[in-house]
Design an enzyme around this catalytic site. Structure first.
Site, PDB file in Angstrom:
ATOM      1  N   GLN A  40      38.400  49.117  42.129  1.00  0.00           N
ATOM      2  CA  GLN A  40      39.539  48.998  43.047  1.00  0.00           C
ATOM      3  C   GLN A  40      40.692  49.933  42.676  1.00  0.00           C
ATOM      4  O   GLN A  40      41.753  49.874  43.283  1.00  0.00           O
ATOM      5  CB  GLN A  40      40.004  47.546  43.155  1.00  0.00           C
ATOM      6  CG  GLN A  40      40.649  46.951  41.917  1.00  0.00           C
ATOM      7  CD  GLN A  40      40.866  45.454  42.067  1.00  0.00           C
ATOM      8  OE1 GLN A  40      39.942  44.657  41.997  1.00  0.00           O
ATOM      9  NE2 GLN A  40      42.109  45.044  42.299  1.00  0.00           N
TER      10      GLN A  40
ATOM     11  N   MET B 121      43.028  39.847  37.000  1.00  0.00           N
ATOM     12  CA  MET B 121      42.750  41.030  36.168  1.00  0.00           C
ATOM     13  C   MET B 121      43.508  40.884  34.850  1.00  0.00           C
ATOM     14  O   MET B 121      43.768  41.868  34.154  1.00  0.00           O
ATOM     15  CB  MET B 121      43.155  42.308  36.901  1.00  0.00           C
ATOM     16  CG  MET B 121      42.339  42.503  38.182  1.00  0.00           C
ATOM     17  SD  MET B 121      42.178  44.207  38.716  1.00  0.00           S
ATOM     18  CE  MET B 121      43.879  44.652  38.966  1.00  0.00           C
ATOM     19  N   GLY B 122      43.891  39.654  34.502  1.00  0.00           N
ATOM     20  CA  GLY B 122      44.566  39.421  33.223  1.00  0.00           C
ATOM     21  C   GLY B 122      46.030  39.793  33.280  1.00  0.00           C
ATOM     22  O   GLY B 122      46.622  39.883  34.355  1.00  0.00           O
ATOM     23  N   ALA B 123      46.634  40.005  32.081  1.00  0.00           N
ATOM     24  CA  ALA B 123      48.085  40.205  31.959  1.00  0.00           C
ATOM     25  C   ALA B 123      48.786  39.057  32.699  1.00  0.00           C
ATOM     26  O   ALA B 123      49.630  39.274  33.571  1.00  0.00           O
ATOM     27  CB  ALA B 123      48.514  41.570  32.480  1.00  0.00           C
TER      28      ALA B 123
ATOM     29  N   LEU C 296      56.910  38.384  40.533  1.00  0.00           N
ATOM     30  CA  LEU C 296      56.144  38.568  39.299  1.00  0.00           C
ATOM     31  C   LEU C 296      54.871  39.345  39.600  1.00  0.00           C
ATOM     32  O   LEU C 296      54.181  39.094  40.584  1.00  0.00           O
ATOM     33  CB  LEU C 296      55.786  37.216  38.680  1.00  0.00           C
ATOM     34  CG  LEU C 296      56.941  36.360  38.175  1.00  0.00           C
ATOM     35  CD1 LEU C 296      56.410  35.235  37.300  1.00  0.00           C
ATOM     36  CD2 LEU C 296      57.967  37.170  37.394  1.00  0.00           C
ATOM     37  N   SER C 297      54.586  40.314  38.719  1.00  0.00           N
ATOM     38  CA  SER C 297      53.385  41.140  38.851  1.00  0.00           C
ATOM     39  C   SER C 297      53.023  41.629  37.457  1.00  0.00           C
ATOM     40  O   SER C 297      53.917  41.882  36.633  1.00  0.00           O
ATOM     41  CB  SER C 297      53.705  42.344  39.754  1.00  0.00           C
ATOM     42  OG  SER C 297      52.784  43.389  39.521  1.00  0.00           O
ATOM     43  N   SER C 298      51.725  41.773  37.207  1.00  0.00           N
ATOM     44  CA  SER C 298      51.305  42.282  35.896  1.00  0.00           C
ATOM     45  C   SER C 298      51.868  43.682  35.671  1.00  0.00           C
ATOM     46  O   SER C 298      52.078  44.100  34.539  1.00  0.00           O
ATOM     47  CB  SER C 298      49.780  42.314  35.815  1.00  0.00           C
ATOM     48  OG  SER C 298      49.274  41.025  36.061  1.00  0.00           O
TER      49      SER C 298
ATOM     50  N   HIS D 208      50.202  33.643  38.073  1.00  0.00           N
ATOM     51  CA  HIS D 208      48.823  33.195  37.847  1.00  0.00           C
ATOM     52  C   HIS D 208      48.814  31.730  37.433  1.00  0.00           C
ATOM     53  O   HIS D 208      47.977  30.943  37.888  1.00  0.00           O
ATOM     54  CB  HIS D 208      48.176  34.005  36.720  1.00  0.00           C
ATOM     55  CG  HIS D 208      48.059  35.479  36.985  1.00  0.00           C
ATOM     56  ND1 HIS D 208      48.806  36.420  36.320  1.00  0.00           N
ATOM     57  CD2 HIS D 208      47.262  36.174  37.839  1.00  0.00           C
ATOM     58  CE1 HIS D 208      48.480  37.630  36.741  1.00  0.00           C
ATOM     59  NE2 HIS D 208      47.557  37.518  37.665  1.00  0.00           N
TER      60      HIS D 208
END
Ligand code: PAF
Length: 282
Positions: A61, A30-32, A184-186, A37
């Site tokens: 979602q 979903m980008g960011a 790590l997470s957007s 990633h």
């Protein structure tokens, strides 16, 4: 890198490569984008001839009142990172491309989709399973890459792939962490001040729970120690759950099973909700 916006253009480009016998690796996002990633992209680059990354912030979602509007959108920095990783194709569809007639059809993985994240975010996994099924249908990858950080999503999608006999090999890349342990997470970019410092409580609680289990404590005591550690480090955080489950079924484990056990945690820090997990065989 070629950035493609339409399904027809992507299908035609990939069809040509497939006919030449090239294998296609796919990293749906979903980008960011962050190093988590990028680690999946690197796996695909090693294992497949061609790598496709998709960026689509999937509206179905997100529940009402969730962070769809606030979700970070950083397309130009994402593109730059993917060029650095030497990705062949970036697919950026619009919601109208993915759901041209609305979203009347959906994929529901019974059982798994109702537990934990599914209980707190009703309909979330239906949105995830459906969009991933659609993306698999468009890209038709040989291999698809997902992060261990979203462990329940991985379990749901593996079950969907098995039940629907989808010809896609599922590879799960390890969780990538900051030096303080934060996965790590957007959504980490949405934390601020106190929430940033308190968010280290997630990984710390997981570690204490794992240590307690490995040193012979029972499930309930280990879980209590994890919860105490969370509360000590995050006095303003709101814990949704800390649980020891089977990594495939997400049913609670009655005793310490290191090969299949997974400790899962989710909590809210101000308006940002984060999840994390620790496989017990690590
Ligand atoms: O993990 C994500 O980023 C999303 O849930 C996914 C798999 C790209 C589906 O929208």
């Amino acid at each position: 890198m070629r950035t493609i916006h339409t399904i027809a253009e992507l299908r035609s480009a990939l069809g040509l490569l497939r006919r030449q016998g090239k294998t296609i690796g796919f990293v749906p996002t979903m980008g960011a984008l962050h190093q988590g990633h990028r680690s999946l992209v690197r796996l695909s680059k090693i294992q497949c001839d061609v790598t496709v990354v998709s960026i689509f912030v999937n509206p179905t979602q997100f529940g009402a009142g969730e962070d769809f509007a606030q979700y970070p959108r950083t397309l130009s920095s994402d593109e730059q990172q993917l060029v650095e990783e030497d990705v062949e194709f970036l697919f950026v569809p619009s919601a109208a491309d993915i759901y041209p007639n609305g979203a009347a059809t959906s994929v529901h993985v019974h059982g798994l989709s109702e537990l934990y994240e599914g209980a707190i975010r009703p309909g979330h996994f239906d949105g995830v399973s459906t969009v991933v099924a659609i993306l698999f249908n468009i890209v038709q990858p040989d291999v698809a890459y997902f992060g261990q950080k979203d462990a329940q999503q991985v379990a749901v999608l593996k079950r969907m792939v098995a039940d629907l006999h989808l010809p896609v090999k599922m590879i799960v890349g390890p969780t990538i962490r900051e030096s303080n342990g934060l996965a790590l997470s957007s959504r980490n970019t949405m934390l601020g001040g106190q929430a940033t410092s308190e968010s280290v409580s997630l990984s710390a609680a997981l570690r204490i729970t794992a240590m307690s289990l490995r040193s012979g404590q029972g499930i309930a005591d280990a879980r209590d120690r994890g919860i105490s550690e969370f509360k000590r480090l995050a006095p303003h955080g709101e814990l949704d759950y800390l649980s020891i489950v089977d990594s495939e079924t997400f049913r609670q484990q009655a005793s310490f099973e290191p090969t299949t056990g997974l400790i899962i945690i989710a909590a809210r820090f101000d308006t940002t909700r984060l999840i994390d997990n620790l496989p017990l065989d690590e």
